[in-house]
Design a protein around this motif. Structure first.
Motif, mmCIF file in Angstrom:
data_model
loop_
_atom_site.group_PDB
_atom_site.id
_atom_site.type_symbol
_atom_site.label_atom_id
_atom_site.label_comp_id
_atom_site.label_asym_id
_atom_site.label_seq_id
_atom_site.Cartn_x
_atom_site.Cartn_y
_atom_site.Cartn_z
ATOM 1 N N SER A 1 0.829 -1.210 0.000
ATOM 2 C CA SER A 1 0.000 0.000 0.000
ATOM 3 C C SER A 1 0.856 1.250 0.000
ATOM 4 N N ASP A 2 1.824 1.287 0.916
ATOM 5 C CA ASP A 2 2.757 2.401 1.008
ATOM 6 C C ASP A 2 4.005 1.886 1.707
ATOM 7 N N GLY A 3 4.857 2.753 2.185
ATOM 8 C CA GLY A 3 6.138 2.323 2.728
ATOM 9 C C GLY A 3 6.084 1.604 4.050
ATOM 10 N N ASP A 4 4.921 1.541 4.687
ATOM 11 C CA ASP A 4 4.843 0.832 5.963
ATOM 12 C C ASP A 4 3.641 -0.107 6.065
ATOM 13 N N THR A 5 2.972 -0.367 4.948
ATOM 14 C CA THR A 5 1.776 -1.215 4.971
ATOM 15 C C THR A 5 1.781 -2.160 3.770
ATOM 16 N N LEU A 6 1.494 -3.421 4.056
ATOM 17 C CA LEU A 6 1.435 -4.421 2.987
ATOM 18 C C LEU A 6 0.252 -5.347 3.225
ATOM 19 N N THR A 7 -0.082 -6.097 2.192
ATOM 20 C CA THR A 7 -1.120 -7.120 2.299
ATOM 21 C C THR A 7 -0.459 -8.462 2.034
ATOM 22 N N ALA A 8 -0.731 -9.408 2.916
ATOM 23 C CA ALA A 8 -0.133 -10.733 2.798
ATOM 24 C C ALA A 8 -1.226 -11.788 2.753
ATOM 25 N N ARG A 9 -0.949 -12.850 2.019
ATOM 26 C CA ARG A 9 -1.853 -13.994 1.938
ATOM 27 C C ARG A 9 -1.277 -15.078 2.830
ATOM 28 N N CYS A 10 -2.016 -15.405 3.870
ATOM 29 C CA CYS A 10 -1.538 -16.351 4.877
ATOM 30 C C CYS A 10 -2.434 -17.579 4.899
ATOM 31 N N GLY A 11 -1.879 -18.683 5.332
ATOM 32 C CA GLY A 11 -2.682 -19.887 5.497
ATOM 33 C C GLY A 11 -2.372 -20.950 4.473
ATOM 34 N N GLU A 12 -3.177 -21.989 4.545
ATOM 35 C CA GLU A 12 -3.004 -23.143 3.663
ATOM 36 C C GLU A 12 -3.711 -22.927 2.328
ATOM 37 N N SER A 13 -3.235 -23.585 1.310
ATOM 38 C CA SER A 13 -3.846 -23.526 -0.005
ATOM 39 C C SER A 13 -5.328 -23.867 0.096
ATOM 40 N N GLY A 14 -6.160 -23.044 -0.482
ATOM 41 C CA GLY A 14 -7.601 -23.243 -0.433
ATOM 42 C C GLY A 14 -8.255 -22.612 0.783
ATOM 43 N N ALA A 15 -7.451 -22.183 1.746
ATOM 44 C CA ALA A 15 -7.997 -21.556 2.959
ATOM 45 C C ALA A 15 -7.191 -20.306 3.314
ATOM 46 N N TYR A 16 -6.807 -19.566 2.275
ATOM 47 C CA TYR A 16 -6.007 -18.363 2.495
ATOM 48 C C TYR A 16 -6.802 -17.285 3.207
ATOM 49 N N GLU A 17 -6.090 -16.481 3.956
ATOM 50 C CA GLU A 17 -6.654 -15.297 4.583
ATOM 51 C C GLU A 17 -5.778 -14.123 4.177
ATOM 52 N N ILE B 1 7.653 1.908 12.967
ATOM 53 C CA ILE B 1 8.067 2.898 11.965
ATOM 54 C C ILE B 1 6.854 3.633 11.401
ATOM 55 N N ASP B 2 7.124 4.764 10.769
ATOM 56 C CA ASP B 2 6.108 5.483 10.003
ATOM 57 C C ASP B 2 6.795 5.987 8.748
ATOM 58 N N ALA B 3 6.296 5.589 7.609
ATOM 59 C CA ALA B 3 6.883 5.970 6.321
ATOM 60 C C ALA B 3 6.133 7.168 5.756
ATOM 61 N N PRO B 4 6.789 7.920 4.880
ATOM 62 C CA PRO B 4 6.093 9.041 4.253
ATOM 63 C C PRO B 4 4.833 8.571 3.531
ATOM 64 N N GLU B 5 3.806 9.397 3.572
ATOM 65 C CA GLU B 5 2.573 9.098 2.843
ATOM 66 C C GLU B 5 2.853 9.138 1.343
ATOM 67 N N ALA C 1 6.725 13.868 0.029
ATOM 68 C CA ALA C 1 8.074 13.661 -0.494
ATOM 69 C C ALA C 1 8.610 12.325 0.004
ATOM 70 N N PHE C 2 9.213 11.565 -0.871
ATOM 71 C CA PHE C 2 9.796 10.250 -0.603
ATOM 72 C C PHE C 2 8.756 9.162 -0.360
ATOM 73 N N GLY C 3 7.479 9.475 -0.480
ATOM 74 C CA GLY C 3 6.435 8.470 -0.289
ATOM 75 C C GLY C 3 6.516 7.343 -1.302
ATOM 76 N N GLN C 4 6.693 7.690 -2.562
ATOM 77 C CA GLN C 4 6.780 6.651 -3.599
ATOM 78 C C GLN C 4 8.072 5.850 -3.473
ATOM 79 N N ARG C 5 9.166 6.532 -3.142
ATOM 80 C CA ARG C 5 10.445 5.812 -2.985
ATOM 81 C C ARG C 5 10.379 4.825 -1.827
ATOM 82 N N SER C 6 9.717 5.225 -0.756
ATOM 83 C CA SER C 6 9.557 4.339 0.391
ATOM 84 C C SER C 6 8.722 3.121 0.008
ATOM 85 N N ARG C 7 7.621 3.357 -0.695
ATOM 86 C CA ARG C 7 6.762 2.261 -1.151
ATOM 87 C C ARG C 7 7.537 1.311 -2.063
ATOM 88 N N GLU C 8 8.317 1.869 -2.993
ATOM 89 C CA GLU C 8 9.112 1.050 -3.913
ATOM 90 C C GLU C 8 10.155 0.230 -3.165
#
Length: 149
Positions: A15-31, A40-44, A48-55
């Motif tokens: 999402s940004d430099g300090d937030t991600l989405t992960a798929r957890c769990g077993e195949s067929g029962a992902y969450e 930490i807190d990354a730039p929005e 400034a530097f928000g996109q670089r942090s995300r990258e």
């Protein structure tokens, strides 16, 4: 996700430099789990530097298996966690490269990040090339204040 739970998950989105989405769990029962990196807190994105942090976070973690150690849940329902990708602590790496701040308000237990931040400031890495960088929490507050006027 209970605090101190350790999961091995595939990072599917950044999402940004300090937030991600992960798929957890077993195949067929992902969450899908939205994870806010602890300490930490990354730039929005629009800041400034928000996109670089995300990258930088994407380079470390996107489509990688992450070790996620849950600490708590934030007011938005995200899991606040320590995250490791490719054997590297993500929060430490982002602070050390000058692409995130130590989040003072939530830094208890993360005091080891301060020397990394001091080194990044001294070496003028990342956002510290700016003579007067604005913390994300101040930037968000300024935006809220402007919206009310």
């Amino acid at each position: 996700m209970p605090a101190s739970a350790v999961l091995f998950c595939l990072v599917v989105a950044i999402s940004d430099g300090d937030t991600l989405t992960a798929r957890c769990g077993e195949s067929g029962a992902y969450e899908q789990v939205k994870v806010r990196i602890a300490g930490i807190d990354a730039p929005e994105k629009a800041q400034a530097f928000g996109q670089r942090s995300r990258e930088a976070l994407a380079d470390m973690c996107h489509l990688e298996t992450a070790t996620i150690t849950a600490r708590t849940t934030d007011r938005y329902g995200r899991t606040v966690a320590d995250v490791q990708c490719k054997g590297q602590d993500v929060g430490s790496a982002l602070v050390a490269t000058g692409l995130a701040w130590v989040f003072d308000r939530y830094s208890e237990g993360y005091e080891d990040l301060y020397p990394l931040q001091r080194d990044a400031i001294a070496d003028r890495r990342g956002l510290w090339t700016d003579p007067a960088p604005v913390t994300p929490w101040d930037w968000r507050q300024q935006r809220r204040s402007s919206a009310r006027q």
